[in-house]
Design an enzyme around this catalytic site. Structure first.
Site, PDB file in Angstrom:
ATOM      1  CG  HIS A 114     -33.863  21.546  -2.143  1.00  0.00           C
ATOM      2  ND1 HIS A 114     -32.974  22.557  -1.839  1.00  0.00           N
ATOM      3  CD2 HIS A 114     -34.881  21.643  -1.236  1.00  0.00           C
ATOM      4  CE1 HIS A 114     -33.453  23.270  -0.821  1.00  0.00           C
ATOM      5  NE2 HIS A 114     -34.600  22.725  -0.430  1.00  0.00           N
ATOM      6  CB  ALA A 164      -3.259   8.227  -3.842  1.00  0.00           C
ATOM      7  N   GLY A 200       0.801  -1.232   0.000  1.00  0.00           N
ATOM      8  CA  GLY A 200       0.000   0.000   0.000  1.00  0.00           C
ATOM      9  C   GLY A 200       0.830   1.276   0.000  1.00  0.00           C
ATOM     10  N   GLY A 201       2.148   1.142   0.245  1.00  0.00           N
ATOM     11  CA  GLY A 201       3.044   2.294   0.119  1.00  0.00           C
ATOM     12  C   GLY A 201       2.743   3.410   1.105  1.00  0.00           C
ATOM     13  N   GLY A 233       0.828  20.071   5.923  1.00  0.00           N
ATOM     14  CA  GLY A 233       0.866  20.971   7.076  1.00  0.00           C
ATOM     15  C   GLY A 233      -0.530  21.333   7.559  1.00  0.00           C
TER      16      GLY A 233
HETATM   17  P1  FAD Z   1       4.234   5.274  -2.689  1.00  0.00           P
HETATM   18  O1  FAD Z   1       2.874   5.227  -2.159  1.00  0.00           O
HETATM   19  O2  FAD Z   1       5.228   6.133  -2.006  1.00  0.00           O
HETATM   20  O3  FAD Z   1       4.753   3.768  -2.698  1.00  0.00           O
HETATM   21  C1  FAD Z   1       6.054   3.415  -3.069  1.00  0.00           C
HETATM   22  C2  FAD Z   1       6.394   2.075  -2.450  1.00  0.00           C
HETATM   23  O4  FAD Z   1       7.603   1.592  -3.030  1.00  0.00           O
HETATM   24  C3  FAD Z   1       6.652   2.139  -0.950  1.00  0.00           C
HETATM   25  O5  FAD Z   1       5.871   1.184  -0.271  1.00  0.00           O
HETATM   26  C4  FAD Z   1       8.147   1.811  -0.809  1.00  0.00           C
HETATM   27  O6  FAD Z   1       8.466   1.105   0.369  1.00  0.00           O
HETATM   28  C5  FAD Z   1       8.377   0.940  -2.028  1.00  0.00           C
HETATM   29  N1  FAD Z   1       9.771   0.903  -2.488  1.00  0.00           N
HETATM   30  C6  FAD Z   1      10.604   1.958  -2.699  1.00  0.00           C
HETATM   31  N2  FAD Z   1      11.805   1.530  -3.200  1.00  0.00           N
HETATM   32  C7  FAD Z   1      11.702   0.170  -3.284  1.00  0.00           C
HETATM   33  C8  FAD Z   1      12.596  -0.841  -3.735  1.00  0.00           C
HETATM   34  N3  FAD Z   1      13.811  -0.548  -4.243  1.00  0.00           N
HETATM   35  N4  FAD Z   1      12.184  -2.119  -3.674  1.00  0.00           N
HETATM   36  C9  FAD Z   1      10.947  -2.448  -3.197  1.00  0.00           C
HETATM   37  N5  FAD Z   1      10.060  -1.521  -2.780  1.00  0.00           N
HETATM   38  C10 FAD Z   1      10.434  -0.238  -2.828  1.00  0.00           C
HETATM   39  N6  FAD Z   1      -2.499  11.709  -1.919  1.00  0.00           N
HETATM   40  C11 FAD Z   1      -3.804  11.793  -2.261  1.00  0.00           C
HETATM   41  O7  FAD Z   1      -4.138  11.661  -3.437  1.00  0.00           O
HETATM   42  N7  FAD Z   1      -4.767  12.027  -1.323  1.00  0.00           N
HETATM   43  C12 FAD Z   1      -4.458  12.193  -0.015  1.00  0.00           C
HETATM   44  O8  FAD Z   1      -5.352  12.399   0.808  1.00  0.00           O
HETATM   45  C13 FAD Z   1      -3.106  12.114   0.371  1.00  0.00           C
HETATM   46  N8  FAD Z   1      -2.757  12.270   1.666  1.00  0.00           N
HETATM   47  C14 FAD Z   1      -1.439  12.155   2.025  1.00  0.00           C
HETATM   48  C15 FAD Z   1      -1.108  12.334   3.362  1.00  0.00           C
HETATM   49  C16 FAD Z   1       0.212  12.242   3.764  1.00  0.00           C
HETATM   50  C17 FAD Z   1       0.566  12.444   5.211  1.00  0.00           C
HETATM   51  C18 FAD Z   1       1.213  11.937   2.796  1.00  0.00           C
HETATM   52  C19 FAD Z   1       2.639  11.788   3.216  1.00  0.00           C
HETATM   53  C20 FAD Z   1       0.887  11.757   1.463  1.00  0.00           C
HETATM   54  C21 FAD Z   1      -0.439  11.877   1.059  1.00  0.00           C
HETATM   55  N9  FAD Z   1      -0.828  11.741  -0.275  1.00  0.00           N
HETATM   56  C22 FAD Z   1      -2.137  11.851  -0.630  1.00  0.00           C
HETATM   57  C23 FAD Z   1       0.166  11.474  -1.331  1.00  0.00           C
HETATM   58  C24 FAD Z   1       0.141   9.965  -1.699  1.00  0.00           C
HETATM   59  O9  FAD Z   1       0.409   9.210  -0.544  1.00  0.00           O
HETATM   60  C25 FAD Z   1       1.180   9.688  -2.771  1.00  0.00           C
HETATM   61  O10 FAD Z   1       0.977  10.544  -3.867  1.00  0.00           O
HETATM   62  C26 FAD Z   1       1.074   8.244  -3.245  1.00  0.00           C
HETATM   63  O11 FAD Z   1       1.256   7.344  -2.183  1.00  0.00           O
HETATM   64  C27 FAD Z   1       2.105   7.960  -4.331  1.00  0.00           C
HETATM   65  O12 FAD Z   1       1.981   6.643  -4.737  1.00  0.00           O
HETATM   66  P2  FAD Z   1       3.198   5.821  -5.379  1.00  0.00           P
HETATM   67  O13 FAD Z   1       2.642   4.483  -5.732  1.00  0.00           O
HETATM   68  O14 FAD Z   1       3.842   6.616  -6.435  1.00  0.00           O
HETATM   69  O15 FAD Z   1       4.294   5.690  -4.216  1.00  0.00           O
HETATM   70  P1  NAD Z   2       3.464  21.044  -0.413  1.00  0.00           P
HETATM   71  O1  NAD Z   2       4.332  21.224  -1.587  1.00  0.00           O
HETATM   72  O2  NAD Z   2       1.995  20.919  -0.585  1.00  0.00           O
HETATM   73  O3  NAD Z   2       3.703  22.238   0.614  1.00  0.00           O
HETATM   74  C1  NAD Z   2       4.966  22.554   1.116  1.00  0.00           C
HETATM   75  C2  NAD Z   2       4.969  24.006   1.550  1.00  0.00           C
HETATM   76  O4  NAD Z   2       6.171  24.243   2.275  1.00  0.00           O
HETATM   77  C3  NAD Z   2       4.953  24.985   0.370  1.00  0.00           C
HETATM   78  O5  NAD Z   2       3.846  25.841   0.501  1.00  0.00           O
HETATM   79  C4  NAD Z   2       6.294  25.708   0.482  1.00  0.00           C
HETATM   80  O6  NAD Z   2       6.214  27.071   0.121  1.00  0.00           O
HETATM   81  C5  NAD Z   2       6.619  25.564   1.971  1.00  0.00           C
HETATM   82  N1  NAD Z   2       8.058  25.669   2.275  1.00  0.00           N
HETATM   83  C6  NAD Z   2       9.102  25.070   1.642  1.00  0.00           C
HETATM   84  N2  NAD Z   2      10.286  25.435   2.217  1.00  0.00           N
HETATM   85  C7  NAD Z   2       9.973  26.263   3.243  1.00  0.00           C
HETATM   86  C8  NAD Z   2      10.741  26.973   4.213  1.00  0.00           C
HETATM   87  N3  NAD Z   2      12.074  26.876   4.281  1.00  0.00           N
HETATM   88  N4  NAD Z   2      10.089  27.765   5.105  1.00  0.00           N
HETATM   89  C9  NAD Z   2       8.730  27.885   5.084  1.00  0.00           C
HETATM   90  N5  NAD Z   2       7.957  27.218   4.193  1.00  0.00           N
HETATM   91  C10 NAD Z   2       8.561  26.426   3.289  1.00  0.00           C
HETATM   92  O7  NAD Z   2       4.058  19.741   0.324  1.00  0.00           O
HETATM   93  P2  NAD Z   2       3.501  18.879   1.536  1.00  0.00           P
HETATM   94  O8  NAD Z   2       2.416  19.562   2.254  1.00  0.00           O
HETATM   95  O9  NAD Z   2       4.708  18.436   2.290  1.00  0.00           O
HETATM   96  O10 NAD Z   2       2.888  17.627   0.780  1.00  0.00           O
HETATM   97  C11 NAD Z   2       3.723  16.784  -0.048  1.00  0.00           C
HETATM   98  C12 NAD Z   2       2.935  16.124  -1.129  1.00  0.00           C
HETATM   99  O11 NAD Z   2       2.023  15.182  -0.587  1.00  0.00           O
HETATM  100  C13 NAD Z   2       2.141  17.120  -1.925  1.00  0.00           C
HETATM  101  O12 NAD Z   2       2.645  17.130  -3.229  1.00  0.00           O
HETATM  102  C14 NAD Z   2       0.738  16.649  -1.899  1.00  0.00           C
HETATM  103  O13 NAD Z   2       0.216  16.541  -3.194  1.00  0.00           O
HETATM  104  C15 NAD Z   2       0.790  15.274  -1.249  1.00  0.00           C
HETATM  105  N6  NAD Z   2      -0.325  15.219  -0.283  1.00  0.00           N
HETATM  106  C16 NAD Z   2      -1.595  15.255  -0.767  1.00  0.00           C
HETATM  107  C17 NAD Z   2      -2.654  15.273   0.106  1.00  0.00           C
HETATM  108  C18 NAD Z   2      -4.035  15.330  -0.441  1.00  0.00           C
HETATM  109  O14 NAD Z   2      -4.225  15.081  -1.612  1.00  0.00           O
HETATM  110  N7  NAD Z   2      -5.042  15.651   0.367  1.00  0.00           N
HETATM  111  C19 NAD Z   2      -2.430  15.257   1.469  1.00  0.00           C
HETATM  112  C20 NAD Z   2      -1.131  15.244   1.930  1.00  0.00           C
HETATM  113  C21 NAD Z   2      -0.085  15.211   1.022  1.00  0.00           C
END
Ligand code: FAD
Ligand code: NAD
Length: 468
Positions: A446, A322, A38-39, A185
């Site tokens: 509605h 994702a 699930g990554g 954040g």
């Molecule tokens: P990942 O999900 O990062 O999966 C990569 C996998 O590859 C990992 O399990 C890793 O262990 C594995 N891997 C790496 N290298 C190797 C290797 N050499 N061999 C074997 N396995 C390996 N996105 C949304 O759309 N909606 C959200 O609400 C959202 N919320 C988020 C909240 C948080 C706190 C964070 C951190 C991210 C969020 N994201 C969200 C972003 C989302 O999680 C990512 O965009 C998404 O998981 C990317 O999918 P991926 O398959 O590219 O990689």
């Molecule tokens: P982000 O790019 O959304 O935000 C990072 C922020 O940090 C930016 O606004 C940037 O200006 C600021 N920043 C960078 N350097 C700084 C500094 N030195 N001082 C002050 N501010 C600084 O990144 P994120 O919030 O870490 O999220 C990472 C990725 O995960 C995003 O690309 C997002 O798409 C994905 N994500 C998606 C969801 C969702 O879809 N609901 C939820 C969580 C994460």
């Protein structure tokens, strides 16, 4: 073992690619270095953050809005241990679901770190010990991303933490500093602010969620300050942070060039995520990372410089989402199977799961202005929605941007109750190249929040919203 497709990484990009590949009759393997599939998304990202957002929203409502609804509760308190344990249970259910899907689709899975020996041979350093080699006609790199580390701000995972640790705190901090007013954040800041933490967001840009339509960041900032007491230091560049033992001090330079210090029990570093390619052995097959962003370069078919080696999701260019990774997983496997799939990158919706929720698709007003495009706009505030009044969720609005000449919808930007789900209607409409008037003439139930989209479309058509 000889496969048609080997997928490295089991995130939403990787596991979806593996399932689609198997559906297409291709012999498929998936390699994951961690014990659960699930990554980032399922283990430390989308799913756990939404679980905590839901729990904390219940607490916040019980504390602040139940009374007005006529519900009195005594002795309300947070049980953070139970909250985290429920979140872990949600993760376990979801990751177990992927294991089930792999078995159901007859995808062979390997637990270990995968690396290229050559373009068709993957060496797996098995978690249980030892090594194994498998070969594949095609390889899909889906290794995702990790939190961006700032060289001047070392994360110690104790007090100076990333989103991963913030999902597992054992106490509700009294104060919390969030570096970065982006999606992570604001979502995780909201979780703790709802539980009673005083949260200060320090953001380098002049607005929060700076890449979305400017009107959304302004409204979200206003509401988060009003409802959760969150403080925002905008235009502040963080230059360092210190762990004082039981607290942290974050240093930033304000817009006038002065150094300011922000104290917090913890500090979450949420300044973006970086493509993860460590240990993949890309050098063995001649793949060079992009200069900027260190992502894996791909062509329009998401194929790398090496024929038969593809890359998808966070490890390549584009939104780190994702659902974007999932679409690319399907796209690549269908391409491998000889089909001609398509992804409309302009119509990948973006959602922020704060309350109110924020959701967007298509062009922002800033982009249309920069492109010199002639457009018209229509907005509808939730305070004029009967459904929103009933649920006391009257903050926010829906904004529709349409082509001035053809009325085609160019962008939809929403902030309000349940807009994370509402945005789907806008995506469908735009995929079918609907005009604002098309939406305005479609019957919406509605009372629902979705009526706000119809009203905003009416406003964009020729300023004839009904309820305002
Ligand atoms: P990942 O999900 O990062 O999966 C990569 C996998 O590859 C990992 O399990 C890793 O262990 C594995 N891997 C790496 N290298 C190797 C290797 N050499 N061999 C074997 N396995 C390996 N996105 C949304 O759309 N909606 C959200 O609400 C959202 N919320 C988020 C909240 C948080 C706190 C964070 C951190 C991210 C969020 N994201 C969200 C972003 C989302 O999680 C990512 O965009 C998404 O998981 C990317 O999918 P991926 O398959 O590219 O990689
Ligand atoms: P982000 O790019 O959304 O935000 C990072 C922020 O940090 C930016 O606004 C940037 O200006 C600021 N920043 C960078 N350097 C700084 C500094 N030195 N001082 C002050 N501010 C600084 O990144 P994120 O919030 O870490 O999220 C990472 C990725 O995960 C995003 O690309 C997002 O798409 C994905 N994500 C998606 C969801 C969702 O879809 N609901 C939820 C969580 C994460």
């Amino acid at each position: 073992m000889q496969y048609d497709v080997i997928v490295i990484g089991s995130g939403p990009g990787g596991y979806v690619a593996a399932i689609r590949s198997a559906q297409l009759g291709l012999k498929t393997a998936m390699i994951e270095k961690y014990a659960t599939f699930g990554g980032t998304c399922l283990n430390v990202g989308c799913i756990p953050s939404k679980a905590l957002l839901d729990s904390s929203e219940h607490f916040h409502n019980a504390q602040h809005t139940f009374k007005e609804h006529g519900i009195d509760i005594k002795d309300l308190k947070v049980n953070i241990k139970q909250m985290i344990s429920r979140k872990n249970e949600v993760i376990a259910q979801n990751t177990a679901g992927i294991t089930f899907l792999m078995k159901k689709n007859k995808v062979d899975t390997y637990e270990g770190v995968g690396s290229f020996k050559d373009k068709n041979t993957i060496k797996i350093k098995l978690t249980k010990g030892g090594e194994q080699e498998i070969t594949g006609k095609n390889v899909i790199i889906a290794t995702g991303s990790k939190p961006t580390a700032l060289p001047f701000l070392p994360v110690d995972k104790k007090r100076i933490i990333t989103s991963t640790e913030a999902l597992n705190l054992t106490e509700v901090p009294k104060t919390l500093t969030v570096i970065g007013g982006g999606v992570i954040g604001l979502e995780l800041g909201s979780v703790y602010a709802r539980l009673g933490t005083k949260v200060t967001v320090v953001e380098f840009a002049d607005s929060i969620i700076a890449t979305m339509d400017g009107s959304l960041g302004k409204e979200l900032q206003r509401v988060l300050k009003k409802t959760l007491g969150m403080e925002f230091l905008l235009g502040h560049k963080v230059t360092g942070a210190k762990n004082n033992g039981k607290s942290t001090t974050v240093e930033a330079v304000d817009p006038k060039g002065n150094t300011v210090k922000v104290e917090g029990d913890y500090c979450i570093v949420a300044v973006g995520r970086t493509a993860y390619t460590e240990g993949l052995g890309l050098e063995n097959i001649g793949i060079k990372l992009e200069e900027r962003g260190k992502k894996i370069p791909v062509n329009a078919h998401l194929e790398t410089q090496v024929k038969g080696v593809y890359a998808i999701g966070d490890v390549i260019t584009g939104a780190m989402l994702a659902h974007k990774a999932e679409e690319e997983g399907v796209f690549v496997t269908e391409t491998i199977a000889g089909q001609k799939p398509h992804i409309n990158y302009n119509l990948i919706p973006g959602v922020v799961y704060t309350w109110p929720e924020v959701a967007s698709v298509g062009f922002t007003e800033e982009q249309l202005k920069a492109d010199g495009k002639k457009y018209k706009t229509g907005s509808f505030p939730f305070k004029a929605s009967g459904r929103a009044k009933a649920s006391m969720d009257t903050d926010g609005f829906v904004k529709v941007l349409a082509d001035a000449a053809t009325d085609e919808i160019l962008g939809v930007h929403m902030i309000g109750p349940r807009v994370a789900d509402m945005i789907a209607e806008a995506v469908v409409a735009m995929e079918f190249r609907a005009s604002a008037e098309d939406i305005a003439r479609i019957c919406h139930a509605h009372p629902t929040y979705t009526e706000a989209f119809k009203e905003a479309a009416l406003a964009a058509t020729d300023n004839r919203a009904i309820h305002i």
